[in-house]
Scaffold this motif. Sequence first.
Motif, PDB file in Angstrom:
ATOM      1  N   LEU A  45      16.272  22.905 -15.468  1.00  0.00           N
ATOM      2  CA  LEU A  45      15.006  22.187 -14.413  1.00  0.00           C
ATOM      3  C   LEU A  45      13.912  22.116 -15.196  1.00  0.00           C
ATOM      4  O   LEU A  45      13.454  23.142 -16.098  1.00  0.00           O
ATOM      5  N   ARG A  46      13.004  21.038 -14.794  1.00  0.00           N
ATOM      6  CA  ARG A  46      11.665  21.041 -15.325  1.00  0.00           C
ATOM      7  C   ARG A  46      10.675  21.309 -14.278  1.00  0.00           C
ATOM      8  O   ARG A  46      10.566  20.780 -13.258  1.00  0.00           O
ATOM      9  N   SER A  47       9.770  22.197 -14.812  1.00  0.00           N
ATOM     10  CA  SER A  47       8.558  22.486 -13.596  1.00  0.00           C
ATOM     11  C   SER A  47       7.343  21.933 -14.265  1.00  0.00           C
ATOM     12  O   SER A  47       6.802  22.362 -15.592  1.00  0.00           O
ATOM     13  N   ALA A  48       6.397  21.451 -13.471  1.00  0.00           N
ATOM     14  CA  ALA A  48       5.148  21.002 -13.989  1.00  0.00           C
ATOM     15  C   ALA A  48       4.174  20.574 -12.766  1.00  0.00           C
ATOM     16  O   ALA A  48       4.705  20.277 -11.484  1.00  0.00           O
ATOM     17  N   SER A  49       3.040  21.437 -12.736  1.00  0.00           N
ATOM     18  CA  SER A  49       2.090  20.954 -11.491  1.00  0.00           C
ATOM     19  C   SER A  49       2.553  21.464 -10.302  1.00  0.00           C
ATOM     20  O   SER A  49       2.363  20.755  -9.176  1.00  0.00           O
ATOM     21  N   GLY A  50       3.167  22.679 -10.279  1.00  0.00           N
ATOM     22  CA  GLY A  50       4.059  22.919  -8.836  1.00  0.00           C
ATOM     23  C   GLY A  50       5.062  22.350  -8.430  1.00  0.00           C
ATOM     24  O   GLY A  50       5.866  22.782  -7.382  1.00  0.00           O
ATOM     25  N   ALA A  51       5.590  21.260  -9.209  1.00  0.00           N
ATOM     26  CA  ALA A  51       6.690  20.247  -8.614  1.00  0.00           C
ATOM     27  C   ALA A  51       7.959  20.673  -9.721  1.00  0.00           C
ATOM     28  O   ALA A  51       7.574  21.164 -10.834  1.00  0.00           O
ATOM     29  N   ARG A  52       9.206  20.772  -9.390  1.00  0.00           N
ATOM     30  CA  ARG A  52      10.372  20.920 -10.254  1.00  0.00           C
ATOM     31  C   ARG A  52      11.336  19.920 -10.034  1.00  0.00           C
ATOM     32  O   ARG A  52      11.419  19.266  -8.906  1.00  0.00           O
ATOM     33  N   SER A  53      11.819  19.292 -11.105  1.00  0.00           N
ATOM     34  CA  SER A  53      13.033  18.235 -11.009  1.00  0.00           C
ATOM     35  C   SER A  53      14.168  18.707 -11.945  1.00  0.00           C
ATOM     36  O   SER A  53      14.093  19.589 -12.872  1.00  0.00           O
ATOM     37  N   GLU A  54      15.369  18.375 -11.812  1.00  0.00           N
ATOM     38  CA  GLU A  54      16.670  18.572 -12.325  1.00  0.00           C
ATOM     39  C   GLU A  54      16.481  17.785 -13.640  1.00  0.00           C
ATOM     40  O   GLU A  54      16.176  16.530 -13.585  1.00  0.00           O
ATOM     41  N   VAL A  55      16.895  18.107 -14.759  1.00  0.00           N
ATOM     42  CA  VAL A  55      16.915  17.817 -16.275  1.00  0.00           C
ATOM     43  C   VAL A  55      18.511  17.437 -16.260  1.00  0.00           C
ATOM     44  O   VAL A  55      18.772  16.267 -16.800  1.00  0.00           O
ATOM     45  N   ALA A  56      19.447  18.296 -16.420  1.00  0.00           N
ATOM     46  CA  ALA A  56      20.713  18.359 -16.543  1.00  0.00           C
ATOM     47  C   ALA A  56      21.464  19.329 -16.196  1.00  0.00           C
ATOM     48  O   ALA A  56      20.945  20.696 -15.630  1.00  0.00           O
ATOM     49  N   ARG A  57      22.878  19.084 -16.138  1.00  0.00           N
ATOM     50  CA  ARG A  57      23.693  20.273 -15.538  1.00  0.00           C
ATOM     51  C   ARG A  57      24.614  20.668 -16.717  1.00  0.00           C
ATOM     52  O   ARG A  57      25.157  19.943 -17.418  1.00  0.00           O
ATOM     53  N   LEU A  58      24.999  21.967 -16.764  1.00  0.00           N
ATOM     54  CA  LEU A  58      25.617  22.639 -17.838  1.00  0.00           C
ATOM     55  C   LEU A  58      27.151  23.027 -17.414  1.00  0.00           C
ATOM     56  O   LEU A  58      27.780  23.488 -18.392  1.00  0.00           O
ATOM     57  N   GLY A  59      27.313  23.022 -16.216  1.00  0.00           N
ATOM     58  CA  GLY A  59      28.617  23.651 -15.619  1.00  0.00           C
ATOM     59  C   GLY A  59      29.770  22.939 -16.054  1.00  0.00           C
ATOM     60  O   GLY A  59      29.773  21.541 -15.920  1.00  0.00           O
ATOM     61  N   GLY A  60      30.791  23.604 -16.425  1.00  0.00           N
ATOM     62  CA  GLY A  60      32.117  23.196 -16.981  1.00  0.00           C
ATOM     63  C   GLY A  60      31.852  22.453 -18.291  1.00  0.00           C
ATOM     64  O   GLY A  60      32.954  22.045 -18.891  1.00  0.00           O
ATOM     65  N   ILE A  61      30.796  22.690 -19.167  1.00  0.00           N
ATOM     66  CA  ILE A  61      30.760  22.407 -20.458  1.00  0.00           C
ATOM     67  C   ILE A  61      31.155  23.697 -21.270  1.00  0.00           C
ATOM     68  O   ILE A  61      30.549  24.428 -21.759  1.00  0.00           O
ATOM     69  N   GLY A  62      32.418  23.714 -21.602  1.00  0.00           N
ATOM     70  CA  GLY A  62      32.960  24.913 -22.461  1.00  0.00           C
ATOM     71  C   GLY A  62      32.369  25.143 -23.830  1.00  0.00           C
ATOM     72  O   GLY A  62      31.926  26.357 -24.213  1.00  0.00           O
ATOM     73  N   SER A  63      31.666  24.083 -24.551  1.00  0.00           N
ATOM     74  CA  SER A  63      31.142  24.162 -25.789  1.00  0.00           C
ATOM     75  C   SER A  63      29.839  24.933 -25.646  1.00  0.00           C
ATOM     76  O   SER A  63      28.984  25.234 -26.638  1.00  0.00           O
ATOM     77  N   LEU A  64      29.057  24.830 -24.342  1.00  0.00           N
ATOM     78  CA  LEU A  64      27.717  25.532 -24.088  1.00  0.00           C
ATOM     79  C   LEU A  64      27.928  26.740 -22.955  1.00  0.00           C
ATOM     80  O   LEU A  64      26.959  26.869 -22.393  1.00  0.00           O
ATOM     81  N   ARG A  65      28.955  27.252 -23.059  1.00  0.00           N
ATOM     82  CA  ARG A  65      29.179  28.408 -22.364  1.00  0.00           C
ATOM     83  C   ARG A  65      28.187  29.619 -22.716  1.00  0.00           C
ATOM     84  O   ARG A  65      27.924  29.765 -23.848  1.00  0.00           O
ATOM     85  N   GLY A  66      27.540  30.292 -21.735  1.00  0.00           N
ATOM     86  CA  GLY A  66      26.988  31.705 -21.808  1.00  0.00           C
ATOM     87  C   GLY A  66      25.282  31.035 -21.910  1.00  0.00           C
ATOM     88  O   GLY A  66      24.739  30.129 -22.281  1.00  0.00           O
ATOM     89  N   GLN A  67      24.692  32.332 -21.612  1.00  0.00           N
ATOM     90  CA  GLN A  67      23.315  32.279 -21.550  1.00  0.00           C
ATOM     91  C   GLN A  67      22.447  31.872 -22.723  1.00  0.00           C
ATOM     92  O   GLN A  67      21.368  31.209 -22.791  1.00  0.00           O
ATOM     93  N   HIS A  68      22.971  32.161 -24.011  1.00  0.00           N
ATOM     94  CA  HIS A  68      22.327  31.702 -25.150  1.00  0.00           C
ATOM     95  C   HIS A  68      22.624  30.221 -25.545  1.00  0.00           C
ATOM     96  O   HIS A  68      21.706  29.649 -25.863  1.00  0.00           O
TER      97      HIS A  68
END
Length: 369
Positions: free
Chosen positions: A232-255
Amino acid sequence: DVVAGDDGAERLAEAAKAGFVTADLRTVSWSDFAALVLAPGVPLTHPVPHWSVLKAREAGIEVIGDIELFYRERRRHAPDAPFVAITGTNGKSTTTALIAHLMQTAGYDTQLGGNIGTAILSLEPPRMGRVHVIEMSSYQIDLTPSLDPTVGILLNVSEDHIDRHGTIENYAAVKERLVAGVKPEGTAIIGVDDGFSRAIADRLDQAGKRVVRVSVKNPLADGLYVEHETILRSASGARSEVARLGGIGSLRGQHNAQNAACAAAATLAIGVKQDVLQQGLRSFPGLAHRMEQVGRRGHVLFVNDSKGTNADATAHALSSFADIFWIAGGKPKAGGITSLEGFFPRIRKAYLIGEAAAEFAGTLGNKVP
């Protein structure tokens, strides 16, 4: 004119046989040299400067690295060509490879290298329209005095390489130079989930740099953060979705969520569109040896994380799975695996190898069979 030197007589002989001009640098006149170009593995400061560094200083000549040579050529021929530099204690290689993949997905002429894969002087040279995505270790930053990337990324700072920098404060100060050097019109992207990096972000903000903060632990009032596998991107009190990571095995985990969020911030800063960013994240194959999914047998997933060479890096992998058979060992680092005790309940059985086996067995005790 280049003269090659090495402490090993065999390496010198190999270089001479390959057609390079070589010399025993202990016996030559250093007053004839313009610079010493040092390999990053050779000590510049700690525990003591290498003898060649001392000879260079005595002769009053500069000590630089290969990335500095690249930079001087870039400044002469293509000073405005995009240059993305990435550093951090953990996650550098994955983030670098991911940014290069995203830029290629977006159709950019992209060169990937530095501390990952290909040495920078073996890449295609700088030119307008070509993007260089370069991983930099603290050793390489130390040898690049004129570093001024278009986009600079500092992922995180935790204790590492103290043998080469003396203290963690010195190590953090070297890392800071990469983002502090960002061009006036450029962007510094900083992961702010550790104290050193937060302080660096604040200092650069106060110095007037354009700073994009990234967090995977807390929502930010201004910056990119990850919540429920969504960037998510937050700026000037508003937030918007940038991209979704769910289900991407190569990008698993918080790190890896942090790696992906920093990569997203970098590519957006260069002008990549969000739909292309999402497409690139989904097609990213991941890196060999970094939580690499190498196969399945029945319900068992085999994961090669052999690049997890310190406790901090290993914590990321252990936090990403719940029922683990763990092969661990090799050469122990300061502190061993004591900081990983919180993950021991996730480990069904440990298989210990190498020099560290006895020490690790003592730490695991009777908590992990």
